[in-house]
Design a protein around this motif. Structure first.
Motif, PDB file in Angstrom:
ATOM      1  N   TRP A  23     -31.507  92.536  -9.850  1.00 17.38           N
ATOM      2  CA  TRP A  23     -31.423  92.815 -11.280  1.00 17.38           C
ATOM      3  C   TRP A  23     -30.286  93.814 -11.508  1.00 17.38           C
ATOM      4  O   TRP A  23     -30.471  95.039 -11.457  1.00 17.38           O
ATOM      5  CB  TRP A  23     -32.741  93.391 -11.797  1.00 17.38           C
ATOM      6  CG  TRP A  23     -33.869  92.385 -11.793  1.00 17.38           C
ATOM      7  CD1 TRP A  23     -33.751  91.040 -11.810  1.00 17.38           C
ATOM      8  CD2 TRP A  23     -35.264  92.662 -11.760  1.00 17.38           C
ATOM      9  NE1 TRP A  23     -34.975  90.436 -11.793  1.00 17.38           N
ATOM     10  CE2 TRP A  23     -35.936  91.401 -11.769  1.00 17.38           C
ATOM     11  CE3 TRP A  23     -36.040  93.831 -11.713  1.00 17.38           C
ATOM     12  CZ2 TRP A  23     -37.316  91.301 -11.731  1.00 17.38           C
ATOM     13  CZ3 TRP A  23     -37.412  93.722 -11.700  1.00 17.38           C
ATOM     14  CH2 TRP A  23     -38.047  92.471 -11.701  1.00 17.38           C
ATOM     15  N   LYS A  24     -29.100  93.288 -11.734  1.00 17.85           N
ATOM     16  CA  LYS A  24     -27.926  94.116 -11.999  1.00 17.85           C
ATOM     17  C   LYS A  24     -27.317  93.680 -13.315  1.00 17.85           C
ATOM     18  O   LYS A  24     -26.644  92.644 -13.377  1.00 17.85           O
ATOM     19  CB  LYS A  24     -26.899  93.969 -10.871  1.00 17.85           C
ATOM     20  CG  LYS A  24     -27.408  94.481  -9.524  1.00 17.85           C
ATOM     21  CD  LYS A  24     -26.353  94.288  -8.438  1.00 17.85           C
ATOM     22  CE  LYS A  24     -26.881  94.782  -7.089  1.00 17.85           C
ATOM     23  NZ  LYS A  24     -25.870  94.575  -6.006  1.00 17.85           N
ATOM     24  N   PRO A  25     -27.561  94.411 -14.388  1.00 18.10           N
ATOM     25  CA  PRO A  25     -26.990  94.014 -15.689  1.00 18.10           C
ATOM     26  C   PRO A  25     -25.472  93.967 -15.645  1.00 18.10           C
ATOM     27  O   PRO A  25     -24.816  94.671 -14.882  1.00 18.10           O
ATOM     28  CB  PRO A  25     -27.497  95.095 -16.642  1.00 18.10           C
ATOM     29  CG  PRO A  25     -28.700  95.673 -15.965  1.00 18.10           C
ATOM     30  CD  PRO A  25     -28.407  95.585 -14.497  1.00 18.10           C
ATOM     31  N   ALA A  26     -24.910  93.102 -16.495  1.00 15.75           N
ATOM     32  CA  ALA A  26     -23.466  92.918 -16.537  1.00 15.75           C
ATOM     33  C   ALA A  26     -22.801  94.109 -17.207  1.00 15.75           C
ATOM     34  O   ALA A  26     -23.340  94.694 -18.158  1.00 15.75           O
ATOM     35  CB  ALA A  26     -23.129  91.634 -17.290  1.00 15.75           C
ATOM     36  N   GLY A  27     -21.587  94.466 -16.714  1.00 12.06           N
ATOM     37  CA  GLY A  27     -20.773  95.484 -17.374  1.00 12.06           C
ATOM     38  C   GLY A  27     -21.460  96.833 -17.416  1.00 12.06           C
ATOM     39  O   GLY A  27     -22.039  97.316 -16.434  1.00 12.06           O
ATOM     40  N   VAL A  28     -21.388  97.406 -18.608  1.00  8.37           N
ATOM     41  CA  VAL A  28     -21.946  98.749 -18.801  1.00  8.37           C
ATOM     42  C   VAL A  28     -23.341  98.678 -19.404  1.00  8.37           C
ATOM     43  O   VAL A  28     -23.858  99.695 -19.885  1.00  8.37           O
ATOM     44  CB  VAL A  28     -21.017  99.576 -19.716  1.00  8.37           C
ATOM     45  CG1 VAL A  28     -19.687  99.832 -19.040  1.00  8.37           C
ATOM     46  CG2 VAL A  28     -20.807  98.871 -21.050  1.00  8.37           C
ATOM     47  N   LEU A  29     -23.953  97.503 -19.407  1.00 10.63           N
ATOM     48  CA  LEU A  29     -25.301  97.388 -19.946  1.00 10.63           C
ATOM     49  C   LEU A  29     -26.289  98.228 -19.146  1.00 10.63           C
ATOM     50  O   LEU A  29     -27.248  98.777 -19.705  1.00 10.63           O
ATOM     51  CB  LEU A  29     -25.753  95.924 -19.946  1.00 10.63           C
ATOM     52  CG  LEU A  29     -25.298  95.045 -21.102  1.00 10.63           C
ATOM     53  CD1 LEU A  29     -25.858  93.640 -20.939  1.00 10.63           C
ATOM     54  CD2 LEU A  29     -25.768  95.626 -22.430  1.00 10.63           C
ATOM     55  N   ALA A  50     -27.630  86.879 -13.127  1.00  8.83           N
ATOM     56  CA  ALA A  50     -27.800  86.006 -11.958  1.00  8.83           C
ATOM     57  C   ALA A  50     -27.678  84.542 -12.344  1.00  8.83           C
ATOM     58  O   ALA A  50     -27.041  83.754 -11.629  1.00  8.83           O
ATOM     59  CB  ALA A  50     -29.157  86.278 -11.316  1.00  8.83           C
ATOM     60  N   ARG A  51     -28.249  84.163 -13.493  1.00 14.10           N
ATOM     61  CA  ARG A  51     -28.142  82.770 -13.949  1.00 14.10           C
ATOM     62  C   ARG A  51     -26.691  82.425 -14.280  1.00 14.10           C
ATOM     63  O   ARG A  51     -26.220  81.313 -13.980  1.00 14.10           O
ATOM     64  CB  ARG A  51     -29.022  82.530 -15.173  1.00 14.10           C
ATOM     65  CG  ARG A  51     -30.499  82.721 -14.959  1.00 14.10           C
ATOM     66  CD  ARG A  51     -31.073  81.718 -13.963  1.00 14.10           C
ATOM     67  NE  ARG A  51     -32.517  81.742 -13.929  1.00 14.10           N
ATOM     68  CZ  ARG A  51     -33.265  82.651 -13.331  1.00 14.10           C
ATOM     69  NH1 ARG A  51     -32.686  83.658 -12.676  1.00 14.10           N
ATOM     70  NH2 ARG A  51     -34.583  82.565 -13.336  1.00 14.10           N
ATOM     71  N   ALA A  52     -25.985  83.344 -14.910  1.00 10.19           N
ATOM     72  CA  ALA A  52     -24.591  83.070 -15.277  1.00 10.19           C
ATOM     73  C   ALA A  52     -23.719  82.906 -14.035  1.00 10.19           C
ATOM     74  O   ALA A  52     -22.849  82.026 -13.975  1.00 10.19           O
ATOM     75  CB  ALA A  52     -24.049  84.182 -16.165  1.00 10.19           C
ATOM     76  N   GLU A  53     -23.936  83.736 -13.023  1.00  9.76           N
ATOM     77  CA  GLU A  53     -23.133  83.635 -11.809  1.00  9.76           C
ATOM     78  C   GLU A  53     -23.439  82.360 -11.034  1.00  9.76           C
ATOM     79  O   GLU A  53     -22.585  81.852 -10.304  1.00  9.76           O
ATOM     80  CB  GLU A  53     -23.384  84.852 -10.932  1.00  9.76           C
ATOM     81  CG  GLU A  53     -22.804  86.147 -11.508  1.00  9.76           C
ATOM     82  CD  GLU A  53     -23.137  87.357 -10.646  1.00  9.76           C
ATOM     83  OE1 GLU A  53     -23.973  87.201  -9.727  1.00  9.76           O
ATOM     84  OE2 GLU A  53     -22.576  88.440 -10.895  1.00  9.76           O
ATOM     85  N   SER A  54     -24.643  81.804 -11.194  1.00  7.00           N
ATOM     86  CA  SER A  54     -24.996  80.556 -10.513  1.00  7.00           C
ATOM     87  C   SER A  54     -24.571  79.324 -11.292  1.00  7.00           C
ATOM     88  O   SER A  54     -24.802  78.199 -10.850  1.00  7.00           O
ATOM     89  CB  SER A  54     -26.511  80.503 -10.270  1.00  7.00           C
ATOM     90  OG  SER A  54     -27.220  80.443 -11.505  1.00  7.00           O
TER      91      SER A  54
END
Length: 1046
Positions: free
Chosen positions: A597-603, A628-632
């Motif tokens: 669980w690593k939010p994108a950017g500065v989120l 994670a879904r976006a990267e997959s």
């Protein structure tokens, strides 16, 4: 004598062969020739030759000019005084064509079957022209009354208007029955009705436009002759049919055309003429769906045929004592044709006293929304006349109509039709396992369908069945009973007695014997499920071990919830798990459960700034899962997750002024925008997004980045926004920026300049400079071989690689065709300036709008340019596979890389896409053909290359001659196999000479045969030569496509 086999007219011919001009010199020769049992050439071939030779003349009137314009006003009567517009040679040939048609008894069926449309039309016009004493080259709408008093004029106009009504019907019927789905230019079809032909289309429009006038004229002829027959039965009016002798040959002393219309003794009665006219009118009305008028005329045809039979029985018909169907002096229909139309118009019972067949009753039932369909199918189960395919189609139609609500049918109609079809299927030897729809009926309808099956079977079992029929029914039921369908076999006697009656017992034993029934009933598989013993454990929900006190363990429940939270795939699952875990352990930081669980950017920072609570955990988990879904590659799923999070954050912010929540909402909106752009790119062009609204959001995001606000989007978001603006064609009013989106903004400027017409000068310079910097090797600085120097060089190489990767990543986001074409032209221009060989330059549109020079050429890597361009072409052609410019550019790229077979494949695909699979010439065929020929040379296929050298507007004889002179061991080249694809006489002459010099007699003969084709004669008209070239061009390119592409 010495004969040059390549020059038309010098090849020795058989002494029995008669040339067309000999018929002009010897008037008696034509009749002698046609009197032979099987004349060669045939009568229709002679007509084709006479009128084709006529149309080849330099002074002949073009065929297209003799086809009247249906939109033009009627020809004035003064046209009768117009001078003769044909030369004496043309008139003589026309007379010969009419003499041949007269020998065929003016049989339109024969003429329509064997002559091309333009020849048919010309023949009909020539007959009117001769009958009116050269009055009309084109029959007008109005004929002067004095001409209508002449019998030959009435005969000619009647034949002309009959042909006018028949032609559209023949053309449409031929188009339906033809197996040729794509027309090859120059190809002659069997029936003479070629599609995609300009003259054919004009003739068809003319006939359809004159339909009303032709019907009116024929109706007047009928009223004239039938009125006479009704007023006086004492004398039957005779009509003279012009024989061959009526048309007088022209001689060198003839000053005008004079025909002997009184010649011959071929007379027909008014009944034969009226019968034929009625039939043609019925033929036309039936085709256009005017069935009431068609009935009227087929009855008139039938009436006149009866009168003709009575006339012939009294006076005879030439040597015949009965009506000679098929051998009339004028009429061409048969008695079966008349009866066929009577039956087709539902007049069989009324006129012929015939009982309608079951197939006809079936069609009538379908037309009446399946009224009486059950009785028809029951009768057919006994007679078995209707083909099974018709019954199956009816069943599917009823099913489709019932499901779509097209009309209302009885509730059990479909089931009864299915049962009746199943009985017919069984009688033909079918078994249930090969009829899955039948078995599905048992699963959907249930036991009731078993009852319907015996209802349908009852009349059949009571009929007189053969031993083979009983065997088929027995096998069908045995297969059905032993299938997986749960059938009430023990009640079979009950069902049979219900539908058959007292004879049920004997009939059942014929169908299934007592022994077979006993075996089936005692089979365990057929036992009743209600009497089956089932273990007690399977009947309860208590799966725990007996006498064991189960106690809940909170730690285990919490572990299960944590596992479920980690595996959650929707926002609702996350919300439910978080609520339950918060109730069990409120102080537990749930966002730390999973390292993924690593939010994108500065989120992540924005979420950590929130107060400890549900939103922090929910936001961290959902944003991490979305990333994670976006990267997959599941951008759509990630968008749905993050949209829920944005809605949750905005609902908690409400109308408040919490700066932390406000910052989070702003950043979430930009991340959602990034995912929307990714969805657009990944699902292009079926993304189902509003591009205009998305572009407005992107403009607002870019404006926020330039506003100097403390909350700005991250660079990846800005680059995605610029990419969206490029692909949504929002190019106007955008300035060139620096930093994130610099490349996309420069491309927007170039697209806008080209769109508003200023791209004819030059494209903006920033895009060119940026691309050059990407492929630069860096400054050429000599370094000492030290650890520091090597480290600095490695850093420069890594920086250049990162720059290229970023540039290629931007190219991968392009979807708009104009933007793609501009970037392709940019890379092609850079390649052309860096390459030394002009023959390997890349050709595409817009390359001339880029700068014409590059300084320090050696400082750029051309290999990286080709790699970027290849990747871009591969992606773009998946989106737009028929872009001929890109296909041709891909061929150039493959050629520049030395991949000759791949390059040839791309060139052929480009030509096929731009020419409707070679049915016409592609716009850039000349340049593509030259490069394709070069590929064939490199692939050791010189004959293919020589054939391709014909395609340019000016054939490349130099290359072709070199190719013919080469010898190759490549079997795929086929050598003389491609002579049928050559149409250039010079190349064929060279091939003959080369084979003669090498002593290759067989190949020389094949080349001579190809050169001697009639359509390649140099004296042919340009139309024939052009069609011959088009046919051979298509044949060549399709053969190459089958070899290199398929």
């Amino acid at each position: 004598m010495d004969v040059d086999l390549l020059r038309p007219g010098t090849v020795p011919i058989s002494p029995d062969t008669i040339l067309w001009f000999e018929f002009l010199l010897h008037p008696e020769l034509l009749k002698n020739h046609l009197s032979k049992p099987n004349p060669e050439p045939s009568a229709c071939e002679l007509i084709e030759e006479f009128l084709s030779v006529d149309s080849k003349g330099a002074n002949s009137k073009p065929t297209s000019e003799r086809i009247p314009d249906t939109d033009a006003p009627p020809t004035p009567p003064s046209a009768i005084s117009s001078p003769i517009q044909f030369t004496r040679k043309q008139l003589a040939l026309k007379i010969l064509g009419l003499k041949v048609a007269a020998s065929l008894h003016w049989n339109l069926d024969t003429l329509e079957l064997n002559l091309a449309p333009q020849i048919q039309h010309q023949l009909m016009q020539d007959l009117v022209y001769m009958a009116t004493d050269a009055g009309f080259a084109v029959p007008p709408q109005e004929i002067p009354a004095e001409l209508m008093q002449k019998p030959q004029v009435i005969f000619a106009l009647t034949l002309y208007h009959r042909w006018t009504l028949r032609f559209p019907v023949k053309a449409a019927l031929y188009a339906k029955s033809s197996k040729i789905y794509m027309h090859m230019p120059g190809m002659q079809t069997d029936g003479g009705y070629p599609p995609l032909n300009q003259n054919f289309e004009k003739i068809l429009r003319m006939c359809e436009g004159n339909r009303t006038h032709s019907i009116k004229f024929l109706e007047e002829v009928l009223s004239m002759y039938e009125l006479t027959s009704n007023s006086s039965r004492r004398e039957t009016k005779k009509i003279k049919v012009p024989p061959m002798e009526a048309f007088i040959h022209l001689t060198e002393d003839s000053d005008e055309v004079i025909h002997n219309w009184d010649a011959g003794d071929i007379l027909i009665t008014q009944f034969e003429l009226a019968m034929q006219i009625h039939f043609d009118l019925c033929y036309n009305y039936f085709f256009y769906g005017q069935h009431d008028l068609a009935k009227k005329h087929i009855l008139g045809c039938r009436e006149n045929s009866n009168l003709l039979e009575r006339e012939v029985s009294i006076y005879g018909y030439g040597p015949h004592k009965v009506v000679p169907w098929g051998e009339f002096y004028y009429a061409s229909m048969t008695k079966d044709d008349i009866i066929g139309y009577i039956r087709a118009l539902n007049l069989g019972q009324e006129v012929l006293n015939e009982e309608a067949s079951l197939l006809q009753k079936l069609q009538e039932s379908i037309a009446n929304h399946y009224t009486g369909i059950i009785a028809v199918l029951q009768a057919d189960n006994l007679a078995r006349e209707i083909p099974m395919i018709h019954r199956q189609v009816v069943e599917l139609d009823i099913q489709g109509s019932a499901s779509s609500g097209a009309f209302t049918v009885a509730r059990d109609l479909l089931n009864r039709v299915s049962a009746l079809n199943a009985v017919r299927y069984a009688l033909e030897g079918g078994i249930p396992s090969t009829h899955p729809d039948f078995l599905n009926k048992f699963k959907t309808v249930g036991i009731k369908f078993f009852d319907l099956l015996f209802w349908a079977l009852g009349p059949v079992l009571l009929s007189d069945l053969s031993l083979e029929d009983w065997q088929h029914l027995r096998m069908f039921f045995l297969h059905l009973i032993t299938s997986q369908c749960r059938l009430p076999i023990d009640r079979i006697d009950e069902y049979m007695k219900k539908h058959i009656g007292e004879a049920a017992g004997n009939i059942r034993k014929k169908l299934i014997t007592d022994e077979q029934l006993s075996i089936i009933l005692n089979d365990p598989i057929n036992n009743d499920d209600e009497n089956m013993e089932i273990p007690r454990e399977l009947l309860t929900d208590d799966w725990e071990t007996p006498d064991f006190d189960f106690k809940t363990v909170p730690e285990l429940d919490m572990g299960r919830l944590k596992k479920r939270l980690i595996e959650a795939s929707t926002a609702d699952d996350v919300r439910m798990c978080l609520v339950k875990l918060a109730m069990m352990s409120p102080s537990l930081p749930l966002w730390k459960l999973s390292p993924s669980w690593k939010p994108a950017g500065v989120l992540g920072n924005a979420l950590m700034s929130l107060n400890r609570g549900f939103l922090q955990d929910f936001g961290y988990v959902v944003s991490g899962a979305a990333r994670a879904r976006a990267e997959s590659g599941s951008a759509r799923t990630a968008l749905s997750l993050l949209s829920v999070l944005e809605g949750e954050a905005r609902s908690q912010l409400g109308g408040g002024t919490d700066p932390v929540l406000y910052r989070l909402c702003r950043q979430l909106s930009w991340e959602v925008l990034l995912l929307q752009v990714n969805v657009m790119l990944s699902e292009w062009p079926h993304h189902r997004l509003n591009l205009t609204a998305l572009a407005n959001k992107c403009k607002a995001c870019i404006a926020a980045a330039n506003s100097g606000d403390g909350i700005i989007p991250r660079p990846q978001v800005l680059e995605a926004c610029w990419s969206c603006l490029v692909n949504s064609c929002e190019w106007e009013g955008l300035g060139v920026t620096t930093g994130p989106g610099e490349l996309a903004s420069a491309l927007c400027a170039a697209c806008f300049e080209l769109q508003r017409g200023k791209g004819s000068r030059k494209f903006p310079r920033p895009l060119w400079d940026y691309a050059l910097s990407v492929y630069s090797n860096g400054p050429n600085i000599s370094m000492k071989r030290s650890a520091g120097g090597m480290s600095h060089a490695r850093e420069m190489m890594n920086a250049a690689a990162e720059s290229r990767n970023a540039f290629n990543g931007f190219l991968a986001t392009l979807r708009e065709p104009l933007a793609i074409s501009i970037m392709m032209s940019l890379l092609a221009r850079i390649h052309n300036l860096l390459i030394d060989d002009n023959s390997l330059e890349l050709n595409t549109e817009y390359t001339s709008l880029w700068p014409s020079s590059v300084s320090n050429i050696n400082n750029y890597n051309i290999k990286f340019v080709l790699e970027s361009l290849t990747d871009m072409l591969e992606r773009s052609l998946k989106l737009y596979p028929y872009n001929t410019s890109w296909l041709r550019l891909y061929g150039d790229v493959e050629m520049a890389g030395g991949r000759w077979s791949a390059a040839l494949r791309r060139y052929l695909c480009s030509l096929a896409a731009g020419s409707w699979y070679f049915s016409k010439r592609a716009p850039d065929e000349t340049s593509v053909a030259r490069r394709a020929a070069r590929c064939c040379v490199a692939l050791s296929a010189p004959t293919q290359a020589a054939a391709l050298c014909q395609l340019p507007d000016e054939p490349d004889y130099t290359t072709a001659f070199k190719c013919f002179a080469e010898k190759t061991g490549n079997a795929a080249d086929a050598m003389d196999g491609y002579y049928g694809c050559l149409w250039d006489g010079t190349l064929l002459e060279v091939a003959v000479a080369l084979h003669a010099r090498r002593g290759e007699g067989g190949r020389r003969q094949r080349a001579v045969k190809a050169a001697g084709a009639l359509e390649l004669n140099a004296n042919n008209s340009e139309d024939i030569q052009r069609e011959a070239a088009a046919t051979r061009r298509a044949r060549l390119l399709r053969a190459l496509t089958n070899q290199y592409v398929a």
